[in-house]
Enzyme design. Structure first.
Site, PDB file in Angstrom:
ATOM      1  N   GLU A  52      79.549  33.176  19.330  1.00  0.00           N
ATOM      2  CA  GLU A  52      80.638  32.450  19.991  1.00  0.00           C
ATOM      3  C   GLU A  52      81.600  33.383  20.709  1.00  0.00           C
ATOM      4  O   GLU A  52      82.211  32.995  21.708  1.00  0.00           O
ATOM      5  CB  GLU A  52      81.396  31.569  19.000  1.00  0.00           C
ATOM      6  CG  GLU A  52      80.606  30.359  18.500  1.00  0.00           C
ATOM      7  CD  GLU A  52      79.717  30.668  17.308  1.00  0.00           C
ATOM      8  OE1 GLU A  52      79.626  31.850  16.904  1.00  0.00           O
ATOM      9  OE2 GLU A  52      79.108  29.720  16.760  1.00  0.00           O
ATOM     10  N   PHE A 114      83.413  21.435   3.949  1.00  0.00           N
ATOM     11  CA  PHE A 114      82.446  22.426   4.424  1.00  0.00           C
ATOM     12  C   PHE A 114      82.719  22.750   5.893  1.00  0.00           C
ATOM     13  O   PHE A 114      82.856  21.857   6.722  1.00  0.00           O
ATOM     14  CB  PHE A 114      81.016  21.892   4.248  1.00  0.00           C
ATOM     15  CG  PHE A 114      79.981  22.856   4.775  1.00  0.00           C
ATOM     16  CD1 PHE A 114      79.819  24.115   4.195  1.00  0.00           C
ATOM     17  CD2 PHE A 114      79.188  22.521   5.871  1.00  0.00           C
ATOM     18  CE1 PHE A 114      78.886  25.018   4.689  1.00  0.00           C
ATOM     19  CE2 PHE A 114      78.243  23.426   6.366  1.00  0.00           C
ATOM     20  CZ  PHE A 114      78.097  24.668   5.771  1.00  0.00           C
ATOM     21  N   GLN A 115      82.789  24.016   6.200  1.00  0.00           N
ATOM     22  CA  GLN A 115      83.062  24.528   7.548  1.00  0.00           C
ATOM     23  C   GLN A 115      84.357  24.005   8.139  1.00  0.00           C
ATOM     24  O   GLN A 115      84.453  23.759   9.336  1.00  0.00           O
ATOM     25  CB  GLN A 115      81.873  24.249   8.490  1.00  0.00           C
ATOM     26  CG  GLN A 115      80.650  25.055   8.070  1.00  0.00           C
ATOM     27  CD  GLN A 115      79.557  25.102   9.117  1.00  0.00           C
ATOM     28  OE1 GLN A 115      79.359  24.142   9.862  1.00  0.00           O
ATOM     29  NE2 GLN A 115      78.836  26.204   9.174  1.00  0.00           N
ATOM     30  N   LYS A 164      84.923  15.144  14.099  1.00  0.00           N
ATOM     31  CA  LYS A 164      83.557  14.655  14.275  1.00  0.00           C
ATOM     32  C   LYS A 164      83.502  13.131  14.384  1.00  0.00           C
ATOM     33  O   LYS A 164      82.762  12.580  15.205  1.00  0.00           O
ATOM     34  CB  LYS A 164      82.672  15.135  13.115  1.00  0.00           C
ATOM     35  CG  LYS A 164      81.203  14.762  13.300  1.00  0.00           C
ATOM     36  CD  LYS A 164      80.300  15.429  12.275  1.00  0.00           C
ATOM     37  CE  LYS A 164      78.826  15.102  12.596  1.00  0.00           C
ATOM     38  NZ  LYS A 164      77.897  15.784  11.687  1.00  0.00           N
ATOM     39  N   MET A 480      87.596  57.019  23.235  1.00  0.00           N
ATOM     40  CA  MET A 480      89.044  56.976  23.427  1.00  0.00           C
ATOM     41  C   MET A 480      89.774  57.363  22.145  1.00  0.00           C
ATOM     42  O   MET A 480      90.790  58.060  22.181  1.00  0.00           O
ATOM     43  CB  MET A 480      89.472  55.586  23.898  1.00  0.00           C
ATOM     44  CG  MET A 480      90.937  55.495  24.252  1.00  0.00           C
ATOM     45  SD  MET A 480      91.413  56.702  25.511  1.00  0.00           S
ATOM     46  CE  MET A 480      91.338  55.683  26.978  1.00  0.00           C
TER      47      MET A 480
HETATM   48  C1  LIG Z   1      87.524  45.179  18.747  1.00  0.00           C
HETATM   49  C2  LIG Z   1      88.177  46.511  18.823  1.00  0.00           C
HETATM   50  N1  LIG Z   1      88.121  47.350  17.777  1.00  0.00           N
HETATM   51  C3  LIG Z   1      88.700  48.572  17.846  1.00  0.00           C
HETATM   52  C4  LIG Z   1      89.359  48.972  18.984  1.00  0.00           C
HETATM   53  C5  LIG Z   1      90.012  50.334  19.065  1.00  0.00           C
HETATM   54  N2  LIG Z   1      89.343  51.147  20.104  1.00  0.00           N
HETATM   55  C6  LIG Z   1      89.839  51.282  21.352  1.00  0.00           C
HETATM   56  S1  LIG Z   1      88.854  52.184  22.361  1.00  0.00           S
HETATM   57  C7  LIG Z   1      87.761  52.448  21.120  1.00  0.00           C
HETATM   58  C8  LIG Z   1      86.522  53.265  21.367  1.00  0.00           C
HETATM   59  C9  LIG Z   1      85.553  52.592  22.238  1.00  0.00           C
HETATM   60  O1  LIG Z   1      84.336  53.301  22.189  1.00  0.00           O
HETATM   61  P1  LIG Z   1      83.276  53.178  23.321  1.00  0.00           P
HETATM   62  O2  LIG Z   1      82.943  51.760  23.560  1.00  0.00           O
HETATM   63  O3  LIG Z   1      82.138  54.066  23.026  1.00  0.00           O
HETATM   64  O4  LIG Z   1      84.089  53.654  24.612  1.00  0.00           O
HETATM   65  P2  LIG Z   1      84.529  55.145  25.039  1.00  0.00           P
HETATM   66  O5  LIG Z   1      85.985  55.265  24.728  1.00  0.00           O
HETATM   67  O6  LIG Z   1      83.692  56.106  24.284  1.00  0.00           O
HETATM   68  O7  LIG Z   1      84.279  55.182  26.510  1.00  0.00           O
HETATM   69  C10 LIG Z   1      88.175  51.830  19.929  1.00  0.00           C
HETATM   70  C11 LIG Z   1      87.452  51.899  18.645  1.00  0.00           C
HETATM   71  C12 LIG Z   1      89.412  48.038  20.041  1.00  0.00           C
HETATM   72  N3  LIG Z   1      90.049  48.299  21.181  1.00  0.00           N
HETATM   73  N4  LIG Z   1      88.790  46.834  19.954  1.00  0.00           N
END
Ligand SMILES: Cc1ncc(C[n+]2csc(CCOP(=O)(O)OP(=O)(O)O)c2C)c(N)n1
Ligand SMILES: [Mg+2]
Length: 581
Positions: A52, A114-115, A164, A480
Site C-alpha cells: 500500500e 479484526f483489522q 463495510k 547521507m
Molecule cells: C523511511 C526513512 N528512514 C530513514 C531515513 C533517514 N535517512 C535519510 S537519507 C538515508 C540514507 C539513504 O540511503 P540511500 O538510499 O542508499 O541513499 P544515499 O544517501 O546513499 O544516496 C537515511 C537512512 C529516511 N529519510 N527515511
C-alpha cells in the site's frame, strides 16, 4: 440523476464522475465490496500494487506529473496504516491525493474488531481533511467534497474511510451532489493594497531575491514568474520543490537555496535586503539557523495558505492568494511603478551575486582509482536524457545530486519527497508519474538503501506495462547518514554499511527476477553507453546498477543548526563573501 444501487457501486460511479482514470491499491475484507463494481468499470483502471505504501506514492507521482488528484485505495487496519507514510508525505509537500479505505462494519467500530484501525484518527494531523462514512447515502457527496478539498486552495491529502456495511447497503445515487463545506473558501485573489506595497518595496530595494517554492508550480505559474523576473531583473532561487519552475539555464537563476544549495543562492538570501517568497515556507532546510537567516531582509510572503505566512519568518508584506494571480498582479503593479519613473537598480547586486555564481559553481571530485563519481552519472543523465523527461528521486545523497547536477528546464520535471524525506518514494512515484504521462520518459534516481524499501513495485511496473527507468546510485551505504558520520561523528560508521558491495542483493538479478532488464555500470567510460542502452528499451522497465564510490559527498553544505553564513563548498572550504565585509 437518481438511481438505486449499492454504496460500493455509488463509490465507483462517483469516482467516474469526478474523472478518475487510475486507482492504485490492494483489496482486503473491508474494502472488498468496492472491488466488485470496480471490476466492471470501463473508466477507472485499478492498478494492483504490491504494498500500500507503493499505492500512496504512486498516487503522489501521478498527481505531481499530471496536476490532477491521485487516488489510492486500501482495506482497513494494516492496509490503511500502510498508507500513513505516503499520506504524511503528501501533506508535507502539498500533493493532492485522495485515499479511500475500507473500515470495519459500523456496528464493530471501536470494538477492536479484526483489522480495525482508527485510520481517520491516526491521519487527523497529516491530512488536509478526512471523513469516516457510515451512511451509504453520503458516499457520492463525500467523494465530491474530498476531490474538491484535495485539489483546491493549498492542495493536500484527503482520506475517505468507508464502513463495510455502508458499501454493502442499497442506496440512492444522486449526481451532482451539493457540497456541504461551509467555512472552506480558500482565498485566491490577493489584496490590491498588499500588491501595491510589495511593488513599492521591489522598486526601492537594492538587493532583492525571488525565493520560489513548490507553490508556484502548483499554481501553474511558471510563465507568470518568468514575466516578473524578466520585468524586474531580480535573481531567482528555486527550492527543492520548485526545481524546473524557473529554467536552470536562465541567466537570472542562481540555483537552489538551503543545506545543499548553491553558494550563490545561499549567499544572495543572506545578503538580500528584500526576499520575495512565493509559495515557499521558510523550511529549516532552507533557512539554516533561523535567527541568523537573511538578517537584513524585509520579506514579502505570498502563499495561498495563510497559516504559512509569518510562521517561521515575519512577513513585512503578507499576501494571501494563488501564486499565479499574485504574480500577474505584481507584474502589473511593478509596471505601474516603472511608468511612474520608479525602477530598481540592481547592477551592484548582480555584480556581487553573479560573482558568487561564477566563483563557486557546483563541482565534484573524480576518483583517482577510476571508480565512478555519482555526480558524473547525473551530469551524463542530464545531457543524454535531456530536460523533457521526468526525474523522480529517492531520499539521500543521490536526491541532492539529482537536484544539483541535472538541468531542469520544465516545471514539475523533478519529483521528490521534500518535506518528509521519505526513503522508498522513487520507484512507486515514478510508476505513478509514468502512468499519468505515458509518453514521457521517466527516470527514477534511487539510492541503494531507498531502492530496497519499495522495489517490489517493479513487479507492478513489469506486469502493468509501465516501462520506467531506474538509476540505482549504489554507494553501498546509507550514504547521507554516512556523510554526517564522516563529518560529525568522527568517522564512526555505525549501521550505515548496507554491504551491497557483496552484491546482496544483486540489483541486476533482482531486476531480472521482476521481469525487468538489469544493467550494471561501474566505470566512468561506460556511463554513456549504459544510459543509451537503457534509453533504447521501452517495452519493459530497466534498472541500472550504477556502482559508485562510497566516499563521494554532497557539497555545498550548511551543517544542521548552523548559520547559512557558514556554508562550505567543500570540506573546510568556506566562500569569501565580500571584500568589504
Ligand atoms: C523511511 C526513512 N528512514 C530513514 C531515513 C533517514 N535517512 C535519510 S537519507 C538515508 C540514507 C539513504 O540511503 P540511500 O538510499 O542508499 O541513499 P544515499 O544517501 O546513499 O544516496 C537515511 C537512512 C529516511 N529519510 N527515511
Ligand atoms: Mg546509498
Amino acid at each position: 440523476m437518481t438511481e438505486r444501487m449499492t454504496g460500493a457501486q455509488s463509490l465507483v460511479r462517483a469516482l467516474e464522475h469526478v474523472g478518475v482514470d487510475t486507482v492504485f491499491g490492494i483489496p482486503g475484507g473491508a474494502i472488498l465490496p468496492a472491488y466488485d463494481p470496480l471490476y466492471d468499470s470501463t473508466k477507472v483502471r485499478h492498478v494492483l500494487v504490491r504494498h500500500e505504501q507503493g499505492a500512496g506514492h504512486a498516487a503522489e507521482g501521478y498527481a505531481q506529473a499530471t496536476g490532477r488528484v491521485g487516488v489510492c485505495m486500501a482495506t482497513s487496519g494494516p492496509g490503511a496504516t500502510n498508507l500513513v507514510t505516503p499520506i504524511a508525505d503528501a501533506h508535507m509537500d502539498s500533493v493532492p491525493i485522495v485515499a479511500i479505505t475500507g473500515q470495519v462494519a459500523s456496528a464493530a467500530i471501536g470494538t477492536d474488531a479484526f483489522q480495525e484501525a482508527d485510520i481517520s484518527g491516526i491521519t487527523m494531523p497529516i491530512t488536509k481533511h478526512n471523513f469516516l462514512v457510515t451512511d451509504p447515502a453520503e458516499i457520492p457527496r463525500t467523494i465530491a467534497e474530498a476531490f474538491h478539498i484535495a485539489s483546491s486552495g493549498r492542495p493536500g491529502p484527503v482520506l475517505v474511510d468507508i464502513a463495510k456495511d455502508a458499501l454493502q447497503a442499497t442506496t440512492v445515487f444522486e449526481w451532482p451532489p451539493t457540497l456541504q463545506l461551509p467555512g472552506y473558501r480558500p482565498v485566491t485573489r490577493p489584496h490590491s493594497k498588499q500588491i501595491r506595497e510589495a511593488a513599492r518595496l521591489i522598486v526601492e530595494a537594492s538587493r532583492p531575491v525571488l525565493y520560489v517554492g513548490g507553490g508556484v508550480h502548483k499554481a501553474r505559474a511558471s510563465a507568470e514568474l518568468r514575466t516578473l523576473a524578466e520585468l524586474t531583473g531580480i535573481p531567482v532561487i528555486t527550492t527543492l520543490m520548485a526545481r524546473g519552475t524557473f529554467p536552470d539555464s536562465h541567466p537570472l537563476h542562481l540555483g537552489m537555496p538551503g543545506m545543499h544549495g548553491s553558494v550563490a543562492a545561499v549567499g544572495a538570501l543572506q545578503r538580500a535586503d528584500l526576499i520575495i517568497a512565493l509559495g515557499a515556507r521558510f523550511d529549516d532546510r532552507v533557512t539554516g539557523q533561523l535567527a541568523s537567516f537573511a538578517p537584513h531582509a524585509k520579506v514579502i510572503h505570498a502563499d495561498i495558505d495563510p497559516a504559512e505566512i509569518s510562521k517561521n519568518r515575519h512577513a513585512d508584506v503578507p499576501i494571501v492568494g494563488d501564486c499565479r494571480e499574485v504574480l500577474v498582479d505584481l507584474a502589473a503593479a511593478v509596471k505601474h511603478e516603472h511608468n511612474e519613473g520608479r525602477r530598481g537598480d540592481y547592477d551592484e547586486w548582480w555584480a556581487l551575486v553573479g560573482g558568487y555564481r561564477s566563483t563557486y559553481p557546483l563541482g565534484f571530485d573524480e576518483f583517482a582509482d577510476g571508480s565512478l563519481a555519482p555526480q558524473y552519472v547525473m551530469e551524463r543523465l542530464s545531457k543524454l536524457v535531456g530536460p523533457d523527461a521526468y526525474y523522480v528521486a529517492g531520499v539521500g545523497q543521490h536526491q541532492m545530486w539529482a537536484a544539483q547536477f541535472i538541468g531542469y528546464e520544465n516545471p514539475g520535471s523533478f519529483i521528490n519527497s521534500g518535506g518528509l524525506g521519505t526513503m522508498g518514494f522513487a520507484v512507486p512515484a515514478a510508476m505513478g508519474a509514468k502512468m499519468g504521462k505515458p509518453d514521457a520518459t521517466v527516470w527514477a534516481i534511487d539510492g541503494d538503501g531507498c531502492f530496497q524499501m519499495t522495489n517490489q513495485e517493479l513487479a507492478t511496473c513489469a506486469i502493468e506495462g509501465v516501462p520506467i527507468k531506474v538509476a540505482v546510485i549504489n554507494n553501498g551505504n546509507l550514504g547521507m547518514v554516512r556523510q554526517w558520520q564522516t563529518l560529525f561523528y568522527d568517522q564512526r560508521y555505525s549501521n550505515t554499511d548496507l554491504q551491497t558491495a557483496r552484491r546482496i542483493p544483486d540489483f541486476v538479478k533482482l531486476a531480472e527476477a521482476y521481469g525487468c532488464v538489469g544493467l550494471r555500470c561501474e566505470r566512468p567510460e561506460d556511463v554513456d553507453a549504459t544510459i543509451a542502452k537503457a534509453m533504447e528499451i521501452n517495452d519493459v522497465p530497466v534498472v541500472v546498477d550504477f556502482v559508485v564510490h562510497q566516499d563521494a559527498m554532497v557539497w555545498p553544505m550548511v551543517a544542521a543548526g548552523t548559520s547559512n553564513d557558514d556554508i562550505k563548498y567543500a570540506r573546510d572550504m568556506a566562500p569569501i563573501w565580500d571584500s568589504e565585509e
